[in-house]
Design a protein around this motif. Structure first.
Motif, PDB file in Angstrom:
ATOM      1  N   ALA A 240       2.996  -1.223   5.581  1.00  0.00           N
ATOM      2  CA  ALA A 240       2.634   0.169   5.844  1.00  0.00           C
ATOM      3  C   ALA A 240       3.418   1.087   4.903  1.00  0.00           C
ATOM      4  CB  ALA A 240       2.909   0.516   7.305  1.00  0.00           C
ATOM      5  N   THR A 242       3.152   4.115   4.312  1.00  0.00           N
ATOM      6  CA  THR A 242       3.434   5.448   4.839  1.00  0.00           C
ATOM      7  C   THR A 242       4.481   5.441   5.926  1.00  0.00           C
ATOM      8  OG1 THR A 242       1.644   5.207   6.424  1.00  0.00           O
ATOM      9  CG2 THR A 242       1.108   6.237   4.320  1.00  0.00           C
ATOM     10  N   GLU A 264      -1.155   3.166  11.575  1.00  0.00           N
ATOM     11  CA  GLU A 264      -0.775   3.612  10.239  1.00  0.00           C
ATOM     12  C   GLU A 264      -1.600   2.890   9.180  1.00  0.00           C
ATOM     13  OE1 GLU A 264       1.226   5.982   9.432  1.00  0.00           O
ATOM     14  OE2 GLU A 264       1.983   6.453  11.419  1.00  0.00           O
ATOM     15  N   ASP A 268      -4.746   4.449   6.547  1.00  0.00           N
ATOM     16  CA  ASP A 268      -4.622   4.368   5.097  1.00  0.00           C
ATOM     17  C   ASP A 268      -5.817   3.667   4.456  1.00  0.00           C
ATOM     18  OD1 ASP A 268      -3.034   4.993   2.863  1.00  0.00           O
ATOM     19  OD2 ASP A 268      -2.371   2.907   2.703  1.00  0.00           O
ATOM     20  N   ARG A 274     -12.740   1.198   7.240  1.00  0.00           N
ATOM     21  CA  ARG A 274     -12.220   1.536   8.575  1.00  0.00           C
ATOM     22  C   ARG A 274     -13.353   1.481   9.608  1.00  0.00           C
ATOM     23  NH1 ARG A 274     -11.738   5.869  11.925  1.00  0.00           N
ATOM     24  NH2 ARG A 274      -9.727   6.154  12.998  1.00  0.00           N
TER      25      ARG A 274
END
Length: 908
Positions: A240, A242, A264, A268, A274
């Motif tokens: 991850a 971020t 998270e 992204d 997604r």
């Protein structure tokens, strides 16, 4: 059985692809324990790399010679039958020497004491596997065992582990300790345990891994403190980009931390990927075709490749095309997010998943999750009777239980299915209650055809609970009106039961003939099986033509692999031959029935009826030892029932059956013992005429054994006042002839002659002589030479009976022709095949020759144009006849025999 595509998704081993955090030394520990430990247990919470570790182990040992690996992933809806079916499918590539049908194992465990039998058959097959000596390994892998809710699966595993043959080992992964005898295995040194402490990463390993990913010491220390060696969290945290330490709460549990980190990662992703992940999370496995159909995305295959490349929490299954299984935590997270973001879309996705699901049980489960109860009900109603015919009772019950109680209570079709399930369990009171409720609902809701079906099943259930008059009235009402085919077939089946149980028996032939007309173009095996005649119906007046037609049609319709219906049909076909006086053909057909029953796991109902039929054959041939062996099976049958009044009635029934066999065989010693055990007749035992027949005949048989001929006459004359009560496996004709013989002994030939004439007339109307032969050659000789004044036809018939009875005792009866179109039995091997292989049929020798050449079952099936089911059955017969434990031993017998024959040919 379960659809093959679904079974494959559960038995495809995962492939280690991408980066997975697994401590490197663990794979070596597992590999060295294969064949040494009975059980290797990986027990830890989600995300500790259990599946990844097993995938790496399987990839490393698959290169070794002479090994066998079977991998199964447990599902939440697994029951015992499904688990065994998947275990058998996982073992399929290794050609184990099954002694019974592998498919039958899936239902065997549902029978009384069936778990022990299932375990024994599995252990026998595992022990007979041809694993290379010294280097061969056998490994059964069970992943996600924590999902299993059916306690009988763990009972079966315990039984297997108790006697697991070397070098087999079970490798089991679970989030919680399974309810197995771990303490016993631990004390015996036969358990390898890897738990959270061993699977988790040590501090220095976390630092080394973080450094290899370019992470600083501060992040590595944060991972050590926060995750305590949890591999999933470590990897996801590093993935991850971020993730910042201050943003992650320090006190989150593992599940919440996973959700946080997954969120998270999801944030992204590209929007298309997604959305694809969220939509496909409803599937148990992700495969391009199904994902495209579900999402409408033509780039589904590319997206699956992208998911794998990203190293997301998925398992890659080993198969012909890329198939992914989402990690449980990841799938739960995605589906939860889908509910939050698009609750209205979830129902549609589940319905589309059902449309593309090849496995019936899982398709129905998708519809139930979608809340589409009407579609789920229709789907279950379409397949449940076939499941019940195949013995998949628990699967049917499990899916029935998933419907809301209010829906079940208002649904006539589901209530009818509950009645059929209760019938499969022999819970007759519950069956009657469900059928009656199904009828009330159908009538209330104006469902005409459904009401007629339910009414027919109510009539059938009333026969089972001894409500004779109510059943008779309802059946008369049903027969007087036009009915849908299933309802009329069920009505006629119930009518035959009622006639056989309570009388009158005269209409039975008409019922059976009409049922044949209805089934003439029917290919529904379930309906045929439900209509299969009871062997006692063989001697009902006038049924011979209709019964023979039914059996021959059933054998043409039956699938190539054995079924309960085909086993009973062969049994009936054997009785037909026996009633024709053709002992040789009867023996062949009953042997075929026995072979099919053994391959099916020896179902109790088939084996008990078969024991009686073979007992009659042995008794007619005067083979007392074989007759006693068959009688012993009958006498042991009631012990399979729980203690109850029903068991005691059944015991008395079987004792009488054994007594009758002893009388037919002239085994006075055994007959006297059984008469003493039965004691005085119990004429109040039941209103059923078959049971009353036994009680009416008992005093006459006891008097005959004692040589009290006046009493024999009085007792048989009393019994013959109710002839319908004696229409039970030919007892009426046998009784008339035994009475006539007793009268001759007393010099009352004039009274005996009409009884012989009546017996001749009855046999002539049926077209066979078996029931007359049951009186035995002694009584027939007394009648033939006793100075009776008979018609010419009766004299000829009596002489024929005596000749047939005497030749039966000499084991030299004539052979009968086979009806056109009916499957024929494989011929015996030619005389040239003397030696150990002489016991094999021609087809079995062909199979053995291929087996000795190293061919697998699939290659043998292709070469001989047989189905794999048939090849397995032939292999089982070969092993049984040769007394071989493995395929390799049977092949060695073949090679030895070939050497002997070549040497004999050379010296000649």
């Amino acid at each position: 059985m379960h659809a093959l595509p679904f079974a494959l998704t559960k038995i495809q081993a995962p492939r280690p692809r991408g980066e997975h955090l697994v401590r490197p030394q663990l794979e070596g520990r597992l590999a060295s324990a294969i064949g040494q430990a009975r059980l290797m247990l990986l027990s830890a919470p989600a995300g500790f790399g259990k599946t990844a570790l097993m995938a790496q182990l399987l990839a490393s040992i698959e290169q070794g010679p002479g090994g066998a690996v079977a991998w199964i992933a447990a599902d939440d809806d697994d029951d015992l039958a499904r688990f065994v079916a998947c275990l058998v499918a996982a073992l399929e590539p290794h050609d184990l020497p099954w002694r019974i049908s592998p498919q039958a194992l899936a239902t065997l465990g549902q029978q009384p004491r069936g778990l022990r039998r299932t375990a024994d058959e599995l252990l026998s097959a595992l022990g007979g596997a041809d694993l290379q000596q010294g280097t061969g390994h056998g490994l059964i892998v069970l992943d996600d065992a924590h999902r299993i809710a059916d306690a009988r699966i763990f009972e079966l595993l315990d039984l297997l582990l108790e006697h697991l043959p070397a070098p087999w080992t079970v490798l089991l992964a679970s989030r919680t300790d399974p309810p197995l005898s771990l303490a016993r295995l631990r004390a015996q040194g036969e358990l390898l345990e890897l738990r959270q402490a061993e699977l988790g990463f040590a501090d220095d390993e976390v630092r080394a891994f973080a450094a290899g990913r370019g992470a600083g010491t501060e992040l590595a220390q944060s991972l050590i403190e926060r995750l305590q060696g949890w591999p999933a969290g470590i990897r996801l945290s590093l993935d991850a980009a971020t993730l910042a330490g201050p943003r992650a709460p320090a006190a989150l549990g593992q599940r919440h931390l996973f959700d946080y980190l997954a969120s998270e990662v999801l944030a992204d992703m590209p929007d298309g990927l997604r959305r694809f992940l969220l939509q496909t999370s409803v599937l148990a496995e992700l495969e391009a075709g199904r994902c495209a159909a579900l999402t409408g995305d033509p780039q589904a295959a590319d997206k699956l490749d992208d998911i794998e490349r990203r190293g997301l929490f998925v398992t890659v299954l080993d198969g012909p095309q890329l198939t992914l299984r989402l990690h449980d935590l990841f799938r739960d997270f995605l589906e939860d997010r889908l509910r939050q973001e698009s609750p209205e879309a979830l129902t549609g996705l589940l319905q589309r998943a059902a449309d593309t699901e090849p496995d019936d049980a899982r398709r129905i489960a998708y519809l139930q999750r979608a809340g589409d109860w009407a579609a789920a009900e229709a789907a279950l109603n379409a397949v449940a009777r076939g499941w019940l015919t195949d013995g998949l009772l628990t699967q049917t019950q499990r899916l029935l239980a998933q419907f809301p109680p209010a829906w079940r209570e208002r649904s006539s079709p589901l209530m009818l299915l509950q009645g059929l399930a209760a019938w499969a369990r022999w819970e007759f009171l519950a069956m009657a209650g469900h059928f009656q409720q199904a009828l009330r609902l159908a009538e209330q809701q104006g469902l005409g055809d459904q009401a007629q079906r339910a009414r027919a099943y109510v009539a059938l259930s009333l026969c089972q609970v001894d409500q004779r008059d109510e059943a008779a009235a309802l059946l008369a009402e049903l027969r007087a009106q036009p009915l849908p085919r299933e309802a009329e077939v069920t009505t006629l089946t119930a009518s035959l039961w009622h006639a056989g149980d309570y009388g009158p028996v005269a209409p039975s032939a008409g019922y059976m003939a009409r049922r044949n007309e209805l089934l003439a173009d029917c290919t529904d095996i379930g309906l045929w099986y439900q209509a299969t005649p009871n062997p006692r119906d063989v001697t009902l007046p006038g049924v011979a033509p209709a019964l023979t037609l039914f059996v021959e049609r059933a054998l043409r319709l039956a699938p190539e692999h054995p079924t309960a219906m085909s086993a009973i049909a062969w049994l009936l076909y054997g009785l037909i031959a026996l009633w024709h006086g053709d002992a040789a053909r009867a023996a062949e057909r009953l042997e075929r029935a026995d072979e099919e029953a053994r391959w099916l796991g020896s179902p109790r109902n088939v084996c008990t009826m078969l024991a009686l039929a073979r007992g009659m054959l042995h008794a007619l041939r005067g083979d007392i030892d074989a007759m006693r062996a068959a009688a012993a099976h009958l006498l042991a049958d009631p012990d399979q029932e729980p203690p109850s009044a029903r068991r005691e009635k059944l015991r008395r029934n079987m004792q009488f059956q054994a007594l009758r066999l002893a009388m037919i065989a002239d085994d006075g010693e055994r007959a006297g013992t059984l008469v003493a055990a039965l004691g005085a007749p119990d004429l109040l035992v039941s209103t059923r005429i078959a049971q009353r027949a036994r009680e009416l005949a008992l005093p006459a048989i006891a008097a005959e054994l004692a040589g009290r001929w006046p009493q024999v006459v009085d007792c048989w004359q009393a019994a013959l006042q109710t002839p319908d009560a004696l229409e039970w496996y030919g007892l009426l004709t046998e009784g008339r002839l035994r009475l006539a013989a007793a009268l001759v002994r007393l010099g009352r030939q004039r009274e005996a002659a009409p009884l012989v004439e009546a017996a001749v007339l009855r046999c002539a109307s049926d077209g066979w002589i078996g029931s007359a032969l049951l009186a035995g050659p002694r009584a027939l000789a007394l009648l033939a030479h006793g100075g009776l004044v008979l018609s010419a036809g009766a004299q000829a018939a009596l002489a024929n009976w005596l000749d047939s009875a005497e030749r039966l005792r000499g084991h030299q009866p004539p052979r009968a022709e086979v009806a056109p179109g009916v499957p024929v039995l494989a011929p015996a091997a030619p005389a040239a095949g003397r030696g150990p292989l002489a016991v094999l049929s021609t087809r079995e020798r062909e199979v053995l020759e291929r087996l000795a050449a190293g061919d697998s079952n699939k290659l043998i099936a292709r070469a001989l144009e047989l189905s794999p089911h048939t090849v397995k059955r032939h292999v089982a017969n070969v092993l049984d006849k040769l007394g071989a434990r493995t395929r390799g031993q049977a092949a060695a017998r073949w090679r030895d025999q070939q050497s002997v024959e070549k040497e004999a040919s050379r010296t000649a």
